[in-house]
Write a protein that holds these residues in place. Structure first.
Motif, PDB file in Angstrom:
ATOM      1  N   SER A  29      -0.634  18.294 -43.681  1.00  0.00           N
ATOM      2  CA  SER A  29       0.019  18.959 -42.985  1.00  0.00           C
ATOM      3  C   SER A  29       0.748  18.916 -44.510  1.00  0.00           C
ATOM      4  O   SER A  29       1.450  18.782 -45.687  1.00  0.00           O
ATOM      5  CB  SER A  29       0.806  18.525 -42.355  1.00  0.00           C
ATOM      6  N   SER A  30       1.161  20.438 -45.011  1.00  0.00           N
ATOM      7  CA  SER A  30       2.623  20.514 -46.356  1.00  0.00           C
ATOM      8  C   SER A  30       3.784  19.992 -45.676  1.00  0.00           C
ATOM      9  O   SER A  30       4.454  20.381 -46.401  1.00  0.00           O
ATOM     10  CB  SER A  30       3.055  22.385 -46.506  1.00  0.00           C
ATOM     11  N   HIS A  31       4.173  19.579 -44.265  1.00  0.00           N
ATOM     12  CA  HIS A  31       5.326  19.076 -44.344  1.00  0.00           C
ATOM     13  C   HIS A  31       5.179  17.285 -44.826  1.00  0.00           C
ATOM     14  O   HIS A  31       6.041  16.714 -44.879  1.00  0.00           O
ATOM     15  CB  HIS A  31       5.593  19.199 -43.003  1.00  0.00           C
ATOM     16  N   SER A  32       3.877  17.048 -45.110  1.00  0.00           N
ATOM     17  CA  SER A  32       3.828  15.487 -45.850  1.00  0.00           C
ATOM     18  C   SER A  32       4.938  15.256 -46.971  1.00  0.00           C
ATOM     19  O   SER A  32       4.706  16.247 -47.615  1.00  0.00           O
ATOM     20  CB  SER A  32       2.213  15.523 -46.067  1.00  0.00           C
ATOM     21  N   GLU A  33       4.682  14.151 -47.360  1.00  0.00           N
ATOM     22  CA  GLU A  33       5.394  13.732 -48.263  1.00  0.00           C
ATOM     23  C   GLU A  33       5.506  13.333 -49.570  1.00  0.00           C
ATOM     24  O   GLU A  33       5.544  12.730 -50.839  1.00  0.00           O
ATOM     25  CB  GLU A  33       7.420  13.211 -48.029  1.00  0.00           C
ATOM     26  N   ASN A  34       3.780  13.189 -48.889  1.00  0.00           N
ATOM     27  CA  ASN A  34       2.852  13.029 -50.385  1.00  0.00           C
ATOM     28  C   ASN A  34       3.161  11.042 -50.677  1.00  0.00           C
ATOM     29  O   ASN A  34       3.133  11.182 -51.934  1.00  0.00           O
ATOM     30  CB  ASN A  34       3.215  13.906 -51.390  1.00  0.00           C
ATOM     31  N   GLY A  35       3.726  10.489 -49.375  1.00  0.00           N
ATOM     32  CA  GLY A  35       4.167   9.105 -49.915  1.00  0.00           C
ATOM     33  C   GLY A  35       2.632   8.453 -49.317  1.00  0.00           C
ATOM     34  O   GLY A  35       3.072   6.898 -49.529  1.00  0.00           O
ATOM     35  N   GLY A  36       1.142   8.399 -49.325  1.00  0.00           N
ATOM     36  CA  GLY A  36       0.352   8.587 -48.931  1.00  0.00           C
ATOM     37  C   GLY A  36       0.392   7.817 -47.025  1.00  0.00           C
ATOM     38  O   GLY A  36      -0.501   7.045 -47.395  1.00  0.00           O
ATOM     39  N   ALA A  37       1.323   8.394 -46.199  1.00  0.00           N
ATOM     40  CA  ALA A  37       1.005   7.379 -45.115  1.00  0.00           C
ATOM     41  C   ALA A  37       0.636   8.854 -44.327  1.00  0.00           C
ATOM     42  O   ALA A  37       1.193   9.648 -43.587  1.00  0.00           O
ATOM     43  CB  ALA A  37       2.123   7.135 -44.718  1.00  0.00           C
ATOM     44  N   CYS A  38      -0.229  10.056 -44.897  1.00  0.00           N
ATOM     45  CA  CYS A  38      -1.034  11.195 -44.003  1.00  0.00           C
ATOM     46  C   CYS A  38      -1.355  10.289 -43.232  1.00  0.00           C
ATOM     47  O   CYS A  38      -3.743   9.664 -43.407  1.00  0.00           O
ATOM     48  CB  CYS A  38      -0.670  11.734 -45.295  1.00  0.00           C
ATOM     49  N   VAL A  39      -1.732  11.990 -42.763  1.00  0.00           N
ATOM     50  CA  VAL A  39      -2.860  12.251 -41.797  1.00  0.00           C
ATOM     51  C   VAL A  39      -3.716  12.995 -42.064  1.00  0.00           C
ATOM     52  O   VAL A  39      -2.693  14.069 -42.040  1.00  0.00           O
ATOM     53  CB  VAL A  39      -3.166  11.935 -40.027  1.00  0.00           C
TER      54      VAL A  39
END
Length: 66
Positions: free
Chosen positions: A11-21
């Motif tokens: 998602s473009s809403h992910s903050e790129n902190g590594g805790a993404c799906v």
């Protein structure tokens, strides 16, 4: 049978902190499923959800559900 491969995206809403799906929504139309995986382990297993269930999940999130 289809040879369509999942096209993974975050998602473009992910903050790129590594805790993404990541999801592969391109399989919803042809196979009726939406695979979901951990972006930190792309070679690991994917949870394969029925497209209707994933759509309900997203609708709930957008409505403010947790």
């Amino acid at each position: 049978m289809t040879t369509e491969s999942p096209l993974w995206f975050t998602s473009s809403h992910s903050e790129n902190g590594g805790a993404c799906v990541e999801v592969a929504a391109n399989l919803a139309g042809s196979l009726g499923v939406v695979p979901v995986r951990d972006s930190k382990h792309p070679q690991g297993p994917a949870l394969v959800l029925p497209a209707a269930s994933f759509a309900s999940f997203v609708t709930g999130l957008r409505a403010g559900g947790v």
